[in-house]
Design a protein around this motif. Structure first.
Motif, PDB file in Angstrom:
ATOM      1  N   HIS A  13      10.882  23.507 -16.945  1.00  0.00           N
ATOM      2  CA  HIS A  13      10.836  24.262 -15.688  1.00  0.00           C
ATOM      3  C   HIS A  13      11.242  25.715 -15.931  1.00  0.00           C
ATOM      4  CE1 HIS A  13      12.449  25.423 -11.620  1.00  0.00           C
ATOM      5  NE2 HIS A  13      11.208  25.055 -11.340  1.00  0.00           N
ATOM      6  N   SER A  14      12.288  25.906 -16.720  1.00  0.00           N
ATOM      7  CA  SER A  14      12.743  27.255 -17.045  1.00  0.00           C
ATOM      8  C   SER A  14      11.669  28.026 -17.814  1.00  0.00           C
ATOM      9  CB  SER A  14      14.021  27.167 -17.867  1.00  0.00           C
ATOM     10  OG  SER A  14      14.384  28.417 -18.364  1.00  0.00           O
ATOM     11  N   GLN A  18       9.700  31.420 -16.721  1.00  0.00           N
ATOM     12  CA  GLN A  18       9.721  32.564 -17.639  1.00  0.00           C
ATOM     13  C   GLN A  18       8.307  32.997 -18.004  1.00  0.00           C
ATOM     14  OE1 GLN A  18      12.052  31.769 -21.127  1.00  0.00           O
ATOM     15  NE2 GLN A  18      11.561  33.723 -22.079  1.00  0.00           N
ATOM     16  N   GLU A  19       7.419  32.031 -18.190  1.00  0.00           N
ATOM     17  CA  GLU A  19       6.025  32.322 -18.503  1.00  0.00           C
ATOM     18  C   GLU A  19       5.389  33.157 -17.390  1.00  0.00           C
ATOM     19  OE1 GLU A  19       2.445  29.510 -20.007  1.00  0.00           O
ATOM     20  OE2 GLU A  19       3.323  28.944 -18.084  1.00  0.00           O
ATOM     21  N   ASP A  30       6.584  38.467 -25.402  1.00  0.00           N
ATOM     22  CA  ASP A  30       7.463  37.463 -24.803  1.00  0.00           C
ATOM     23  C   ASP A  30       6.660  36.289 -24.266  1.00  0.00           C
ATOM     24  OD1 ASP A  30       9.642  39.064 -25.379  1.00  0.00           O
ATOM     25  OD2 ASP A  30       9.685  39.982 -23.385  1.00  0.00           O
ATOM     26  N   LEU A  31       5.501  36.583 -23.695  1.00  0.00           N
ATOM     27  CA  LEU A  31       4.646  35.520 -23.167  1.00  0.00           C
ATOM     28  C   LEU A  31       4.189  34.578 -24.279  1.00  0.00           C
ATOM     29  CD1 LEU A  31       3.081  34.243 -20.794  1.00  0.00           C
ATOM     30  CD2 LEU A  31       1.236  35.847 -21.284  1.00  0.00           C
ATOM     31  N   LEU A  32       3.789  35.134 -25.411  1.00  0.00           N
ATOM     32  CA  LEU A  32       3.350  34.297 -26.524  1.00  0.00           C
ATOM     33  C   LEU A  32       4.469  33.407 -27.047  1.00  0.00           C
ATOM     34  CD1 LEU A  32       1.064  36.792 -28.469  1.00  0.00           C
ATOM     35  CD2 LEU A  32       0.367  34.848 -27.071  1.00  0.00           C
ATOM     36  N   HIS A  33       5.678  33.940 -27.137  1.00  0.00           N
ATOM     37  CA  HIS A  33       6.815  33.134 -27.592  1.00  0.00           C
ATOM     38  C   HIS A  33       7.139  32.032 -26.581  1.00  0.00           C
ATOM     39  CE1 HIS A  33       7.624  35.570 -31.077  1.00  0.00           C
ATOM     40  NE2 HIS A  33       7.728  36.666 -30.348  1.00  0.00           N
ATOM     41  N   THR A  34       7.052  32.374 -25.309  1.00  0.00           N
ATOM     42  CA  THR A  34       7.332  31.392 -24.259  1.00  0.00           C
ATOM     43  C   THR A  34       6.294  30.281 -24.264  1.00  0.00           C
ATOM     44  OG1 THR A  34       8.328  33.139 -22.907  1.00  0.00           O
ATOM     45  CG2 THR A  34       7.721  31.113 -21.781  1.00  0.00           C
ATOM     46  N   VAL A  35       5.037  30.651 -24.407  1.00  0.00           N
ATOM     47  CA  VAL A  35       3.963  29.649 -24.437  1.00  0.00           C
ATOM     48  C   VAL A  35       4.120  28.733 -25.654  1.00  0.00           C
ATOM     49  CG1 VAL A  35       1.477  29.357 -24.745  1.00  0.00           C
ATOM     50  CG2 VAL A  35       2.340  30.979 -23.071  1.00  0.00           C
ATOM     51  N   GLU A  65       4.861  23.956 -10.333  1.00  0.00           N
ATOM     52  CA  GLU A  65       5.060  25.294 -10.892  1.00  0.00           C
ATOM     53  C   GLU A  65       4.047  25.568 -11.999  1.00  0.00           C
ATOM     54  OE1 GLU A  65       6.934  27.703  -9.761  1.00  0.00           O
ATOM     55  OE2 GLU A  65       7.885  26.471  -8.226  1.00  0.00           O
ATOM     56  N   ASN A  66       3.736  24.559 -12.783  1.00  0.00           N
ATOM     57  CA  ASN A  66       2.735  24.723 -13.842  1.00  0.00           C
ATOM     58  C   ASN A  66       1.356  24.974 -13.234  1.00  0.00           C
ATOM     59  OD1 ASN A  66       2.368  24.852 -16.676  1.00  0.00           O
ATOM     60  ND2 ASN A  66       1.318  22.889 -16.594  1.00  0.00           N
ATOM     61  N   ARG A  67       1.050  24.308 -12.132  1.00  0.00           N
ATOM     62  CA  ARG A  67      -0.224  24.554 -11.437  1.00  0.00           C
ATOM     63  C   ARG A  67      -0.283  25.976 -10.889  1.00  0.00           C
ATOM     64  NH1 ARG A  67      -1.213  18.893  -8.160  1.00  0.00           N
ATOM     65  NH2 ARG A  67      -1.871  17.717  -9.983  1.00  0.00           N
ATOM     66  N   ARG A  68       0.840  26.472 -10.386  1.00  0.00           N
ATOM     67  CA  ARG A  68       0.879  27.862  -9.901  1.00  0.00           C
ATOM     68  C   ARG A  68       0.549  28.828 -11.029  1.00  0.00           C
ATOM     69  NH1 ARG A  68       6.120  29.765  -6.901  1.00  0.00           N
ATOM     70  NH2 ARG A  68       4.865  31.633  -6.790  1.00  0.00           N
ATOM     71  N   ASN A  69       1.135  28.580 -12.204  1.00  0.00           N
ATOM     72  CA  ASN A  69       0.838  29.440 -13.352  1.00  0.00           C
ATOM     73  C   ASN A  69      -0.626  29.342 -13.744  1.00  0.00           C
ATOM     74  OD1 ASN A  69       3.508  30.135 -13.383  1.00  0.00           O
ATOM     75  ND2 ASN A  69       3.917  29.417 -15.445  1.00  0.00           N
ATOM     76  N   ALA A  70      -1.161  28.123 -13.726  1.00  0.00           N
ATOM     77  CA  ALA A  70      -2.571  27.945 -14.084  1.00  0.00           C
ATOM     78  C   ALA A  70      -3.461  28.739 -13.128  1.00  0.00           C
ATOM     79  CB  ALA A  70      -2.938  26.465 -14.062  1.00  0.00           C
TER      80      ALA A  70
END
Length: 116
Positions: A13-14, A18-19, A30-35, A65-70
């Motif tokens: 979730h965190s 962050q993503e 930062d996005l690549l490291h988070t992914v 939350e993952n769907r929101r990011n998608a």
């Protein structure tokens, strides 16, 4: 195992939050490291067959939350495609056919080749 699963879900979730923040700030490194961290965590969660009732609510939050990011990434990709299409049309030279009608030329990505 339930505490370990709960800790993994909280970490996931965190990472998802962050993503999203990295994407909004366009912080690509930062996005690549988070992914990458998110993908590693998802790999470890693939072996989970059952979620304890006390962890289901958190699992639902993680899924939403993952769907929101998608959706954010899908909408962003659409915007980028529209922008590239617009610029390719604007940069294409206007040509005329034998009957005087405008013929659209093919642009091969002048922006990507560094001509501008």
């Amino acid at each position: 195992m339930a505490t370990t699963l709960r800790a993994q879900l909280e970490r996931l979730h965190s990472l998802i939050l962050q993503e999203r923040e990295c994407a909004k700030a366009m912080a690509m490194d930062d996005l690549l490291h988070t992914v990458q961290a998110k993908n590693e965590l998802l790999q470890s969660l693939q072996s989970v067959n059952e979620v304890a009732p006390e962890d289901r609510e958190l699992a639902v939050v993680v899924r939403e939350e993952n769907r929101r990011n998608a959706y954010l990434f899908w909408a962003s990709l659409g915007f980028i495609r529209e922008s590239m299409s617009f610029f390719q049309k604007e940069l294409s030279p206007v040509s005329y056919g034998a009957h005087g009608a405008a013929v659209s030329g093919r642009s091969e990505g002048m922006l990507l080749r560094g001509r501008i």
